[in-house]
Design a protein around this motif. Structure first.
Motif, PDB file in Angstrom:
ATOM      1  N   SER A  23      12.090  -5.746   9.352  1.00 52.24           N
ATOM      2  CA  SER A  23      12.043  -4.356   9.812  1.00 52.24           C
ATOM      3  C   SER A  23      12.435  -3.062   8.936  1.00 52.24           C
ATOM      4  CB  SER A  23      12.993  -4.130  10.991  1.00 52.24           C
ATOM      5  OG  SER A  23      14.272  -4.581  10.556  1.00 52.24           O
ATOM      6  N   ARG A  24      13.355  -3.092   8.019  1.00 51.28           N
ATOM      7  CA  ARG A  24      13.346  -2.132   6.972  1.00 51.28           C
ATOM      8  C   ARG A  24      12.108  -1.881   6.325  1.00 51.28           C
ATOM      9  NH1 ARG A  24      17.532   0.856   6.202  1.00 51.28           N
ATOM     10  NH2 ARG A  24      19.067  -0.915   7.131  1.00 51.28           N
ATOM     11  N   ASN A  25      11.522  -2.784   5.739  1.00 52.80           N
ATOM     12  CA  ASN A  25      10.261  -2.459   4.859  1.00 52.80           C
ATOM     13  C   ASN A  25       9.173  -2.222   5.763  1.00 52.80           C
ATOM     14  OD1 ASN A  25      11.471  -3.032   2.325  1.00 52.80           O
ATOM     15  ND2 ASN A  25      10.959  -5.123   2.382  1.00 52.80           N
ATOM     16  N   GLU A  26       9.048  -2.547   6.973  1.00 53.62           N
ATOM     17  CA  GLU A  26       7.866  -2.535   7.754  1.00 53.62           C
ATOM     18  C   GLU A  26       8.063  -0.981   8.215  1.00 53.62           C
ATOM     19  OE1 GLU A  26       6.625  -4.960  10.614  1.00 53.62           O
ATOM     20  OE2 GLU A  26       6.610  -6.703   9.474  1.00 53.62           O
ATOM     21  N   SER A  27       9.331  -0.559   8.528  1.00 54.36           N
ATOM     22  CA  SER A  27       9.433   0.992   8.814  1.00 54.36           C
ATOM     23  C   SER A  27       9.185   1.843   7.756  1.00 54.36           C
ATOM     24  CB  SER A  27      10.956   1.136   9.328  1.00 54.36           C
ATOM     25  OG  SER A  27      11.257   0.267  10.260  1.00 54.36           O
ATOM     26  N   MET A  28       9.539   1.620   6.609  1.00 56.80           N
ATOM     27  CA  MET A  28       9.171   2.279   5.608  1.00 56.80           C
ATOM     28  C   MET A  28       7.516   2.455   5.068  1.00 56.80           C
ATOM     29  SD  MET A  28      11.672   3.339   3.421  1.00 56.80           S
ATOM     30  CE  MET A  28      13.608   3.064   3.521  1.00 56.80           C
ATOM     31  N   TRP A  29       7.001   1.312   5.485  1.00 55.88           N
ATOM     32  CA  TRP A  29       5.498   1.337   5.198  1.00 55.88           C
ATOM     33  C   TRP A  29       4.667   1.984   6.322  1.00 55.88           C
ATOM     34  CZ3 TRP A  29       6.013  -4.718   4.548  1.00 55.88           C
ATOM     35  CH2 TRP A  29       6.356  -5.041   3.190  1.00 55.88           C
ATOM     36  N   LEU A  30       5.142   1.830   7.550  1.00 55.78           N
ATOM     37  CA  LEU A  30       4.636   2.795   8.801  1.00 55.78           C
ATOM     38  C   LEU A  30       4.883   4.214   8.467  1.00 55.78           C
ATOM     39  CD1 LEU A  30       5.491   0.487  11.640  1.00 55.78           C
ATOM     40  CD2 LEU A  30       3.220   0.965  11.091  1.00 55.78           C
ATOM     41  N   PHE A  31       5.824   4.460   8.123  1.00 55.89           N
ATOM     42  CA  PHE A  31       6.338   6.017   7.837  1.00 55.89           C
ATOM     43  C   PHE A  31       5.628   6.415   6.878  1.00 55.89           C
ATOM     44  CE2 PHE A  31       8.734   9.507   5.793  1.00 55.89           C
ATOM     45  CZ  PHE A  31       9.249  10.310   6.854  1.00 55.89           C
ATOM     46  N   HIS A  33       2.659   5.367   5.571  1.00 53.99           N
ATOM     47  CA  HIS A  33       1.401   5.515   6.119  1.00 53.99           C
ATOM     48  C   HIS A  33       0.877   6.738   6.970  1.00 53.99           C
ATOM     49  CE1 HIS A  33      -2.765   3.887   7.301  1.00 53.99           C
ATOM     50  NE2 HIS A  33      -2.485   4.223   8.669  1.00 53.99           N
ATOM     51  N   PHE A  34       1.861   7.061   8.147  1.00 55.31           N
ATOM     52  CA  PHE A  34       1.448   8.025   9.173  1.00 55.31           C
ATOM     53  C   PHE A  34       1.757   9.501   8.598  1.00 55.31           C
ATOM     54  CE2 PHE A  34       1.044   4.307  11.545  1.00 55.31           C
ATOM     55  CZ  PHE A  34      -0.106   4.607  12.327  1.00 55.31           C
ATOM     56  N   GLY A  77      -4.336  -0.605   8.721  1.00 58.62           N
ATOM     57  CA  GLY A  77      -5.983  -0.561   8.453  1.00 58.62           C
ATOM     58  C   GLY A  77      -6.096  -1.149   7.057  1.00 58.62           C
ATOM     59  N   GLU A  78      -5.198  -1.842   6.402  1.00 65.21           N
ATOM     60  CA  GLU A  78      -5.468  -2.375   5.177  1.00 65.21           C
ATOM     61  C   GLU A  78      -4.138  -3.118   4.763  1.00 65.21           C
ATOM     62  OE1 GLU A  78      -6.215   1.003   2.390  1.00 65.21           O
ATOM     63  OE2 GLU A  78      -3.885   1.796   2.626  1.00 65.21           O
ATOM     64  N   TRP A  79      -4.529  -3.884   3.812  1.00 62.55           N
ATOM     65  CA  TRP A  79      -3.454  -4.863   3.127  1.00 62.55           C
ATOM     66  C   TRP A  79      -3.848  -5.346   1.858  1.00 62.55           C
ATOM     67  CZ3 TRP A  79       1.180  -4.862   5.212  1.00 62.55           C
ATOM     68  CH2 TRP A  79       2.128  -5.759   4.773  1.00 62.55           C
ATOM     69  N   GLU A  80      -3.088  -5.243   1.069  1.00 62.99           N
ATOM     70  CA  GLU A  80      -3.431  -5.928  -0.399  1.00 62.99           C
ATOM     71  C   GLU A  80      -3.667  -7.417  -0.300  1.00 62.99           C
ATOM     72  OE1 GLU A  80      -0.920  -4.417  -3.665  1.00 62.99           O
ATOM     73  OE2 GLU A  80      -1.035  -2.472  -2.928  1.00 62.99           O
ATOM     74  N   PHE A  81      -4.373  -7.926  -1.088  1.00 67.09           N
ATOM     75  CA  PHE A  81      -4.433  -9.406  -0.882  1.00 67.09           C
ATOM     76  C   PHE A  81      -4.663  -9.896  -2.404  1.00 67.09           C
ATOM     77  CE2 PHE A  81      -6.990 -13.231  -0.758  1.00 67.09           C
ATOM     78  CZ  PHE A  81      -6.288 -13.861  -0.120  1.00 67.09           C
ATOM     79  N   PHE A  82      -4.042 -10.763  -2.736  1.00 67.82           N
ATOM     80  CA  PHE A  82      -3.940 -11.098  -4.104  1.00 67.82           C
ATOM     81  C   PHE A  82      -5.176 -12.312  -4.307  1.00 67.82           C
ATOM     82  CE2 PHE A  82       0.179  -9.598  -3.586  1.00 67.82           C
ATOM     83  CZ  PHE A  82       0.389  -8.690  -4.920  1.00 67.82           C
TER      84      PHE A  82
END
Length: 82
Positions: A23-31, A33-34, A77-82
């Motif tokens: 949740s902490r990282n996802e909150s940061m990523w959403l923040f 992004h938007f 809408g995107e995600w890094e893929f290795f």
């Protein structure tokens, strides 16, 4: 009106309550992004600034969708893929 701080705190609380594992990282990523800003790098004064109303609405909507199980990758809408 929603401040950047309240938006981030809402996301973190909502994701934790929903049992989102990262949740902490996802909150940061959403923040980031938007709002196009890194919450960790903002000063306290910046965090207490009112966020754009349209972006806040989109952000809150995305957080709600995430708590309902929509994959983070779809919301970003995107995600890094290795």
């Amino acid at each position: 009106m929603v401040t950047f701080r309240k938006a981030y705190e809402y996301a973190l609380s909502a994701l934790e309550t929903a049992g989102i594992e990262n949740s902490r990282n996802e909150s940061m990523w959403l923040f980031e992004h938007f709002f196009g800003r890194d919450f960790r790098m903002m000063t306290d004064t910046e965090r207490d600034t009112t966020a754009d109303e349209e972006k806040s609405t989109e952000f809150i909507s995305a957080v709600k969708k995430r708590t309902e199980g929509e994959p983070l990758q779809y919301l970003l809408g995107e995600w890094e893929f290795f």
